[in-house]
Design a protein around this motif. Sequence first.
Motif, PDB file in Angstrom:
ATOM      1  N   MET A  58       0.857  -1.186   0.000  1.00  0.00           N
ATOM      2  CA  MET A  58       0.000   0.000   0.000  1.00  0.00           C
ATOM      3  C   MET A  58       0.890   1.232   0.000  1.00  0.00           C
ATOM      4  O   MET A  58       1.968   1.220   0.584  1.00  0.00           O
ATOM      5  CB  MET A  58      -0.882   0.010   1.261  1.00  0.00           C
ATOM      6  CG  MET A  58      -1.740   1.276   1.417  1.00  0.00           C
ATOM      7  SD  MET A  58      -2.431   1.448   3.100  1.00  0.00           S
ATOM      8  CE  MET A  58      -3.776   0.299   3.051  1.00  0.00           C
ATOM      9  N   ASN A  59       0.408   2.295  -0.646  1.00  0.00           N
ATOM     10  CA  ASN A  59       1.034   3.599  -0.493  1.00  0.00           C
ATOM     11  C   ASN A  59      -0.015   4.584  -0.003  1.00  0.00           C
ATOM     12  O   ASN A  59      -1.201   4.254   0.071  1.00  0.00           O
ATOM     13  CB  ASN A  59       1.713   4.069  -1.791  1.00  0.00           C
ATOM     14  CG  ASN A  59       0.740   4.308  -2.935  1.00  0.00           C
ATOM     15  OD1 ASN A  59      -0.453   4.487  -2.735  1.00  0.00           O
ATOM     16  ND2 ASN A  59       1.249   4.288  -4.153  1.00  0.00           N
ATOM     17  N   HIS A  60       0.427   5.780   0.350  1.00  0.00           N
ATOM     18  CA  HIS A  60      -0.470   6.833   0.831  1.00  0.00           C
ATOM     19  C   HIS A  60       0.109   8.148   0.319  1.00  0.00           C
ATOM     20  O   HIS A  60       1.130   8.597   0.804  1.00  0.00           O
ATOM     21  CB  HIS A  60      -0.498   6.798   2.360  1.00  0.00           C
ATOM     22  CG  HIS A  60      -1.368   7.851   2.985  1.00  0.00           C
ATOM     23  ND1 HIS A  60      -1.894   7.687   4.235  1.00  0.00           N
ATOM     24  CD2 HIS A  60      -1.789   9.076   2.587  1.00  0.00           C
ATOM     25  CE1 HIS A  60      -2.607   8.757   4.564  1.00  0.00           C
ATOM     26  NE2 HIS A  60      -2.546   9.621   3.556  1.00  0.00           N
ATOM     27  N   PHE A  61      -0.547   8.723  -0.720  1.00  0.00           N
ATOM     28  CA  PHE A  61      -0.021   9.983  -1.242  1.00  0.00           C
ATOM     29  C   PHE A  61      -1.007  11.122  -1.064  1.00  0.00           C
ATOM     30  O   PHE A  61      -2.213  10.927  -1.008  1.00  0.00           O
ATOM     31  CB  PHE A  61       0.464   9.846  -2.690  1.00  0.00           C
ATOM     32  CG  PHE A  61      -0.574   9.545  -3.721  1.00  0.00           C
ATOM     33  CD1 PHE A  61      -1.306  10.549  -4.322  1.00  0.00           C
ATOM     34  CD2 PHE A  61      -0.799   8.237  -4.134  1.00  0.00           C
ATOM     35  CE1 PHE A  61      -2.246  10.276  -5.296  1.00  0.00           C
ATOM     36  CE2 PHE A  61      -1.728   7.947  -5.113  1.00  0.00           C
ATOM     37  CZ  PHE A  61      -2.460   8.973  -5.692  1.00  0.00           C
ATOM     38  N   LEU A  62      -0.450  12.344  -0.973  1.00  0.00           N
ATOM     39  CA  LEU A  62      -1.222  13.530  -0.634  1.00  0.00           C
ATOM     40  C   LEU A  62      -1.715  14.316  -1.835  1.00  0.00           C
ATOM     41  O   LEU A  62      -2.780  14.919  -1.782  1.00  0.00           O
ATOM     42  CB  LEU A  62      -0.366  14.476   0.206  1.00  0.00           C
ATOM     43  CG  LEU A  62      -0.122  14.091   1.642  1.00  0.00           C
ATOM     44  CD1 LEU A  62       0.921  13.025   1.755  1.00  0.00           C
ATOM     45  CD2 LEU A  62       0.283  15.303   2.430  1.00  0.00           C
ATOM     46  N   ALA A  71       5.023   7.962  -5.649  1.00  0.00           N
ATOM     47  CA  ALA A  71       4.489   6.953  -4.722  1.00  0.00           C
ATOM     48  C   ALA A  71       4.077   5.682  -5.465  1.00  0.00           C
ATOM     49  O   ALA A  71       4.337   4.570  -4.996  1.00  0.00           O
ATOM     50  CB  ALA A  71       3.299   7.529  -3.952  1.00  0.00           C
ATOM     51  N   MET A  72       3.445   5.827  -6.617  1.00  0.00           N
ATOM     52  CA  MET A  72       3.007   4.661  -7.390  1.00  0.00           C
ATOM     53  C   MET A  72       4.206   3.898  -7.953  1.00  0.00           C
ATOM     54  O   MET A  72       4.238   2.664  -7.905  1.00  0.00           O
ATOM     55  CB  MET A  72       2.063   5.081  -8.515  1.00  0.00           C
ATOM     56  CG  MET A  72       0.737   5.661  -8.030  1.00  0.00           C
ATOM     57  SD  MET A  72      -0.243   4.533  -7.029  1.00  0.00           S
ATOM     58  CE  MET A  72      -0.819   3.406  -8.284  1.00  0.00           C
ATOM     59  N   GLU A  73       5.188   4.627  -8.472  1.00  0.00           N
ATOM     60  CA  GLU A  73       6.373   3.962  -9.020  1.00  0.00           C
ATOM     61  C   GLU A  73       7.137   3.214  -7.934  1.00  0.00           C
ATOM     62  O   GLU A  73       7.586   2.084  -8.155  1.00  0.00           O
ATOM     63  CB  GLU A  73       7.270   4.978  -9.723  1.00  0.00           C
ATOM     64  CG  GLU A  73       6.674   5.461 -11.031  1.00  0.00           C
ATOM     65  CD  GLU A  73       7.503   6.532 -11.716  1.00  0.00           C
ATOM     66  OE1 GLU A  73       8.462   7.057 -11.104  1.00  0.00           O
ATOM     67  OE2 GLU A  73       7.181   6.847 -12.872  1.00  0.00           O
ATOM     68  N   LEU A  74       7.285   3.832  -6.762  1.00  0.00           N
ATOM     69  CA  LEU A  74       7.981   3.157  -5.662  1.00  0.00           C
ATOM     70  C   LEU A  74       7.263   1.879  -5.260  1.00  0.00           C
ATOM     71  O   LEU A  74       7.903   0.844  -5.030  1.00  0.00           O
ATOM     72  CB  LEU A  74       8.114   4.081  -4.453  1.00  0.00           C
ATOM     73  CG  LEU A  74       9.159   5.167  -4.532  1.00  0.00           C
ATOM     74  CD1 LEU A  74       9.072   6.074  -3.311  1.00  0.00           C
ATOM     75  CD2 LEU A  74      10.553   4.569  -4.656  1.00  0.00           C
ATOM     76  N   LEU A  75       5.945   1.937  -5.148  1.00  0.00           N
ATOM     77  CA  LEU A  75       5.170   0.762  -4.739  1.00  0.00           C
ATOM     78  C   LEU A  75       5.304  -0.362  -5.764  1.00  0.00           C
ATOM     79  O   LEU A  75       5.597  -1.513  -5.404  1.00  0.00           O
ATOM     80  CB  LEU A  75       3.701   1.137  -4.541  1.00  0.00           C
ATOM     81  CG  LEU A  75       2.758   0.006  -4.140  1.00  0.00           C
ATOM     82  CD1 LEU A  75       3.198  -0.655  -2.844  1.00  0.00           C
ATOM     83  CD2 LEU A  75       1.326   0.533  -4.034  1.00  0.00           C
TER      84      LEU A  75
END
Length: 168
Positions: free
Chosen positions: A43-47, A65-69
Motif C-alpha cells: 500500500m502507499n499513501h499519497f497527498l 508513490a506509485m512507481e515506488l510501490l
Amino acid sequence: MRLIALMQGEHRVTSDADEVISTVLGSCIAACLWDARAGIGGMNHFLLPDGPAHDGASLRYGLHAMELLINALLRQGAERSALRAKLFGGAHLQPHLPDIGHRNLTFAQEFLRREGIPCIGGSVGGDRGRRIRFWPVDGRAQQFLLPPTAVQEGPAPAAPRSGEVVLF
C-alpha cells in the motif's frame, strides 16, 4: 495479526500473511496493489497527484508513490501482469476549498489504466474520511467510515469501531 500503520508519503510491501497495513485517509489516496499468486502486496499513501520535480518530499506525490510501490512489489517477486489494485480515499472534505481528492483519484485511476493494472475495487470520493486495513497477501480490504469532522490523515488506531465494512 500485526497492524502496520502507514503515514502520509509512505509505502509498505510485504509477503507476511500476519501483516495488515492500515492508514487514515481524507483527500489523500491509498493504492493497494497485490499479486495473489506470488502472495505479496503493498500500500502507499499519497497527498497530491503531482508537484515540483525537485521537491525533496516527492513521496507525497502520486507519480513517485506509485512507481515506488510497483517497483518494490516487482523486486520482491510480484509479476506485473498479475497485479491487481484497490483505491481508497479521495474525499472532498472542505466544500469551500478546491477538490484535491478528485484530482488525486483522477490521477490514480489514469495511472493504473496506463500501466495496465486492473482496479477491481475500493471506495473513493464522497465527503467522509476512511480508516483502511489491507491484507497485502490476498488483497482483502476493510473500511471504516469516519464522522465528517474526525479526519486527521495518518496512522489508524488499532481497534475497530462500529460501522465496519469488509470489501473483497
